[in-house]
Scaffold this motif. Structure first.
Motif, PDB file in Angstrom:
ATOM      1  N   MET A 144       0.837  -1.186   0.000  1.00  0.00           N
ATOM      2  CA  MET A 144       0.000   0.000   0.000  1.00  0.00           C
ATOM      3  C   MET A 144       0.884   1.254   0.000  1.00  0.00           C
ATOM      4  O   MET A 144       1.798   1.357   0.801  1.00  0.00           O
ATOM      5  N   ALA A 145       0.601   2.167  -0.902  1.00  0.00           N
ATOM      6  CA  ALA A 145       1.403   3.394  -0.976  1.00  0.00           C
ATOM      7  C   ALA A 145       1.278   4.169   0.326  1.00  0.00           C
ATOM      8  O   ALA A 145       0.190   4.323   0.858  1.00  0.00           O
ATOM      9  N   ASN A 146       2.413   4.612   0.839  1.00  0.00           N
ATOM     10  CA  ASN A 146       2.364   5.387   2.062  1.00  0.00           C
ATOM     11  C   ASN A 146       2.475   6.866   1.730  1.00  0.00           C
ATOM     12  O   ASN A 146       3.543   7.437   1.635  1.00  0.00           O
ATOM     13  N   LEU A 147       1.319   7.466   1.522  1.00  0.00           N
ATOM     14  CA  LEU A 147       1.280   8.823   0.980  1.00  0.00           C
ATOM     15  C   LEU A 147       1.987   9.836   1.869  1.00  0.00           C
ATOM     16  O   LEU A 147       2.756  10.666   1.404  1.00  0.00           O
ATOM     17  N   ALA A 148       1.699   9.743   3.171  1.00  0.00           N
ATOM     18  CA  ALA A 148       2.095  10.823   4.061  1.00  0.00           C
ATOM     19  C   ALA A 148       3.597  10.902   4.285  1.00  0.00           C
ATOM     20  O   ALA A 148       4.138  11.976   4.515  1.00  0.00           O
ATOM     21  N   SER A 149       4.304   9.774   4.217  1.00  0.00           N
ATOM     22  CA  SER A 149       5.715   9.819   4.601  1.00  0.00           C
ATOM     23  C   SER A 149       6.647  10.144   3.438  1.00  0.00           C
ATOM     24  O   SER A 149       7.840  10.308   3.633  1.00  0.00           O
ATOM     25  N   THR A 150       6.113  10.250   2.214  1.00  0.00           N
ATOM     26  CA  THR A 150       7.000  10.483   1.078  1.00  0.00           C
ATOM     27  C   THR A 150       7.246  11.968   0.801  1.00  0.00           C
ATOM     28  O   THR A 150       8.099  12.308  -0.002  1.00  0.00           O
ATOM     29  N   LEU A 151       6.507  12.837   1.464  1.00  0.00           N
ATOM     30  CA  LEU A 151       6.640  14.261   1.160  1.00  0.00           C
ATOM     31  C   LEU A 151       7.626  14.946   2.100  1.00  0.00           C
ATOM     32  O   LEU A 151       7.740  14.589   3.269  1.00  0.00           O
ATOM     33  N   ASN A 152       8.330  15.960   1.556  1.00  0.00           N
ATOM     34  CA  ASN A 152       9.245  16.720   2.405  1.00  0.00           C
ATOM     35  C   ASN A 152       8.504  17.874   3.097  1.00  0.00           C
ATOM     36  O   ASN A 152       7.342  18.146   2.810  1.00  0.00           O
ATOM     37  N   GLU A 153       9.217  18.559   3.987  1.00  0.00           N
ATOM     38  CA  GLU A 153       8.586  19.607   4.806  1.00  0.00           C
ATOM     39  C   GLU A 153       8.014  20.733   3.944  1.00  0.00           C
ATOM     40  O   GLU A 153       6.966  21.291   4.241  1.00  0.00           O
ATOM     41  N   GLU A 154       8.728  21.064   2.872  1.00  0.00           N
ATOM     42  CA  GLU A 154       8.272  22.159   2.017  1.00  0.00           C
ATOM     43  C   GLU A 154       6.946  21.801   1.342  1.00  0.00           C
ATOM     44  O   GLU A 154       6.026  22.621   1.270  1.00  0.00           O
ATOM     45  N   GLN A 155       6.857  20.549   0.886  1.00  0.00           N
ATOM     46  CA  GLN A 155       5.609  20.106   0.252  1.00  0.00           C
ATOM     47  C   GLN A 155       4.460  20.083   1.270  1.00  0.00           C
ATOM     48  O   GLN A 155       3.337  20.464   0.958  1.00  0.00           O
ATOM     49  N   LEU A 156       4.779  19.654   2.492  1.00  0.00           N
ATOM     50  CA  LEU A 156       3.752  19.636   3.537  1.00  0.00           C
ATOM     51  C   LEU A 156       3.250  21.039   3.828  1.00  0.00           C
ATOM     52  O   LEU A 156       2.056  21.271   4.041  1.00  0.00           O
ATOM     53  N   GLN A 157       4.174  21.984   3.835  1.00  0.00           N
ATOM     54  CA  GLN A 157       3.804  23.374   4.104  1.00  0.00           C
ATOM     55  C   GLN A 157       2.849  23.900   3.021  1.00  0.00           C
ATOM     56  O   GLN A 157       1.871  24.593   3.324  1.00  0.00           O
ATOM     57  N   ILE A 158       3.132  23.545   1.787  1.00  0.00           N
ATOM     58  CA  ILE A 158       2.261  23.972   0.677  1.00  0.00           C
ATOM     59  C   ILE A 158       0.859  23.384   0.864  1.00  0.00           C
ATOM     60  O   ILE A 158      -0.159  24.069   0.732  1.00  0.00           O
ATOM     61  N   LEU A 159       0.822  22.092   1.216  1.00  0.00           N
ATOM     62  CA  LEU A 159      -0.476  21.445   1.450  1.00  0.00           C
ATOM     63  C   LEU A 159      -1.209  22.115   2.610  1.00  0.00           C
ATOM     64  O   LEU A 159      -2.414  22.353   2.553  1.00  0.00           O
ATOM     65  N   LYS A 160      -0.471  22.403   3.664  1.00  0.00           N
ATOM     66  CA  LYS A 160      -1.085  22.995   4.852  1.00  0.00           C
ATOM     67  C   LYS A 160      -1.706  24.362   4.526  1.00  0.00           C
ATOM     68  O   LYS A 160      -2.858  24.632   4.878  1.00  0.00           O
ATOM     69  N   ASP A 161      -0.960  25.213   3.856  1.00  0.00           N
ATOM     70  CA  ASP A 161      -1.487  26.547   3.535  1.00  0.00           C
ATOM     71  C   ASP A 161      -2.729  26.434   2.663  1.00  0.00           C
ATOM     72  O   ASP A 161      -3.727  27.129   2.878  1.00  0.00           O
ATOM     73  N   ALA A 162      -2.665  25.532   1.665  1.00  0.00           N
ATOM     74  CA  ALA A 162      -3.819  25.353   0.782  1.00  0.00           C
ATOM     75  C   ALA A 162      -5.008  24.801   1.558  1.00  0.00           C
ATOM     76  O   ALA A 162      -6.153  25.212   1.356  1.00  0.00           O
ATOM     77  N   ALA A 163      -4.724  23.863   2.471  1.00  0.00           N
ATOM     78  CA  ALA A 163      -5.809  23.241   3.250  1.00  0.00           C
ATOM     79  C   ALA A 163      -6.472  24.255   4.171  1.00  0.00           C
ATOM     80  O   ALA A 163      -7.698  24.282   4.301  1.00  0.00           O
ATOM     81  N   LEU A 164      -5.660  25.095   4.808  1.00  0.00           N
ATOM     82  CA  LEU A 164      -6.237  26.082   5.742  1.00  0.00           C
ATOM     83  C   LEU A 164      -7.134  27.076   5.010  1.00  0.00           C
ATOM     84  O   LEU A 164      -8.238  27.389   5.462  1.00  0.00           O
ATOM     85  N   ASP A 165      -6.674  27.562   3.869  1.00  0.00           N
ATOM     86  CA  ASP A 165      -7.503  28.507   3.110  1.00  0.00           C
ATOM     87  C   ASP A 165      -8.787  27.829   2.632  1.00  0.00           C
ATOM     88  O   ASP A 165      -9.865  28.421   2.676  1.00  0.00           O
ATOM     89  N   PHE A 166      -8.645  26.592   2.178  1.00  0.00           N
ATOM     90  CA  PHE A 166      -9.837  25.861   1.720  1.00  0.00           C
ATOM     91  C   PHE A 166     -10.833  25.708   2.868  1.00  0.00           C
ATOM     92  O   PHE A 166     -12.032  25.957   2.722  1.00  0.00           O
TER      93      PHE A 166
END
Ligand code: ADP
Ligand code: MG
Ligand code: MG
Length: 489
Positions: A1-23
């Motif tokens: 099973m692909a482990n989505l959460a652990s493959t991303l670096n901190e910068e990518q997580l930050q991008i997701l977080k900012d987008a998620a908060l605005d959404f």
């Protein structure tokens, strides 16, 4: 099973977080912040927060892998559960046997059952009942079994005040948005793997059906709310969709307000709050002892229950949702009392895990003895809702030793379901936290019966809640879990 959460670096997580908060903030995927310490919920806290302070609803940043077969099965059997709740609610003798034994050891169940008896005796003014249920499941894997073969095991069936229908739909929208705009989850996910949940609309649609059945154009749907509700936005979406899609107005009243301003028409028993007639009394309160701090709240509940308004749920449906009923149904021959088709019995039974009484029957005494020896794989449950009431592991043995044989009756025992652990990143109050997590699927059911025949028996979408593995309980409102969505695999 692909482990989505652990493959991303901190910068990518930050991008997701900012987008998620605005959404989240722009789509009403929000809750009121917890009250500051030492604040009374009902006074200064309300005044301050009503001025507009909100935070993002706690969500998982990534959708969580869920086996497609198990998901489809949970959806498929929901109408069976909807029908079962109704059929049990009509069986006086069955309820009597269970509720009388609980009543001697559980004051809250006793009050509810007394109300049920009182309304029956007076004569039921409204023969129709509306169910907005949610059946909750954790997946179980036998050793050596592939993830895709995991089976759903029912945690409980909620018949009152099921929440997160709206925020669940919005969290699915959030995940589809993040996937479409960043592609970070996986390049292999196609949109059918992220199914949307229509629960943001289905609950409103259920209320609209009941309102229509009630048959007054001027009456309004009443949501019975808790004072100082933090999860008010999940509820507001139901109000907005009811108005937008069905042209029906919803008013919000607390149990105390119903007591203070409510009355019944002496002839028809139509419920009026002030001069406002109520078509449907929809409870987002009234399920916990804390919802009845004084006799006034019971008076409000009693008035609504006796009235011509269609109740969602009736006190009978509420009683059917107790853990004791769930346990009794699992005993040999009991489910068969209500479900005649062997195929249907098999489908429902396959979703049960081990459930045991703690009464004075031979099975109850055996379960008690066994739990005193080893309670590691058990959870002990009282007849309570809303999270945080269960007893786990060694604490079970301590409780069993302190309770009298009679007091034990108020509880049931259940096998712990241990799902596979995945990784995710949780977004709470604007902060990210990596975590090893487990999930609980909820499937909503919408059911309307007019007293003679079924008017609606439908699926109402789904919810995934995800929590850190270290926490026993899964409540989002209680602060343990976050709202998630399924990635079907
Ligand atoms: P409530 O009505 O308070 O929500 P639940 O039966 O759903 O009561 O229990 C609360 C939480 O405890 C669940 O969401 C789940 O996280 C955990 N839990 C309950 N029963 C089990 C079980 N059999 N196996 C694993 N976890 C359980
Ligand atoms: Mg519950
Ligand atoms: Mg629960």
């Amino acid at each position: 099973m692909a482990n989505l959460a652990s493959t991303l670096n901190e910068e990518q997580l930050q991008i997701l977080k900012d987008a998620a908060l605005d959404f989240a903030l722009s789509h009403g995927l929000v809750v009121r912040p917890p009250p500051p310490a030492h604040t009374n919920h009902t006074d200064s806290y309300d005044a301050a927060t009503l001025q507009g302070g909100v935070i993002n609803a706690p969500v998982a940043l990534f959708p969580t892998p869920f086996p497609v077969k198990a998901f489809n099965n949970a959806v498929k059997i929901q109408p069976l559960y909807n029908q079962l709740v109704h059929d049990i609610s009509q069986d006086d003798a069955f309820l009597k046997e269970i509720m009388e034994s609980l009543s001697t050891v559980d004051d809250f169940v006793k009050r509810l059952y007394d109300l049920y008896l009182e309304v029956k005796k007076e004569g039921i003014a409204q023969s129709a009942s509306l169910g907005v249920h949610r059946s909750d499941y954790i997946i179980h894997l036998n050793s050596g079994q592939d993830f895709s073969e995991a089976e759903i095991k029912q945690v409980e069936l909620n018949t009152i005040s099921v929440s997160f229908g709206s925020l669940s739909s919005l969290t699915g929208d959030l995940h589809r948005y993040l996937q479409a705009t960043t592609g970070y989850f996986s390049d292999k996910i196609d949109s059918s793997a992220l199914p949307s949940s229509d629960s943001i609309e289905s609950i409103a649609s259920g209320l609209a059906s009941a309102h229509k059945h009630y048959g007054s154009k001027t009456a309004k749907v009443m949501m019975v709310v808790q004072p100082g509700e933090r999860n008010a936005f999940d509820q507001r979406w139901i109000e907005y969709n009811l108005l937008k899609k069905h042209r029906v107005v919803l008013i919000r009243k607390t149990l105390a307000e119903i007591a203070d301003h409510g009355r019944l028409d002496p002839k028809t028993k139509a419920l009026y709050i002030g001069d406002q007639e109520v078509s449907v009394a929809y409870y987002r309160s009234a399920y916990a002892t804390t919802d009845y701090p004084t006799e006034k709240e019971w008076e409000g509940r009693r008035l609504a229950e006796r009235s011509l308004a269609i109740k969602c749920p009736t006190v009978a449906y509420q009683l059917v949702g107790t853990k004791k009923v769930q346990q009794v149904l699992a005993a040999p021959g009991q489910l068969e009392r209500f479900v005649k088709d062997p195929e249907t019995v098999a489908q429902l039974r396959a979703s049960f895990t081990g459930l045991y009484p703690l009464d004075s029957s031979p099975e109850g005494l055996a379960a008690y003895e066994a739990a005193l020896m080893n309670s590691d794989e058990l959870v002990m449950k009282p007849q309570r809702e809303g999270g945080g009431n269960n007893i786990y592991g060694k604490d079970i043995q301590e409780s069993l030793r302190t309770l009298t044989a009679e007091q034990r009756n108020a509880y049931i025992l259940m096998d712990i379901i241990r799902p596979p652990i995945t990784k995710n990143v949780l977004l709470r109050k604007g902060q990210l936290q990596r975590a090893d997590v487990v999930s609980e699927l909820g499937v909503y059911g919408i059911y309307l019966h007019d007293g003679y025949k079924v008017i609606r028996n439908d699926n109402g979408g789904h919810l995934l809640r995800t929590k850190g593995v270290e926490s026993n309980e899964g409540g989002v409102a209680a602060g343990f879990a976050v709202i998630d969505s399924v990635l079907l695999v």
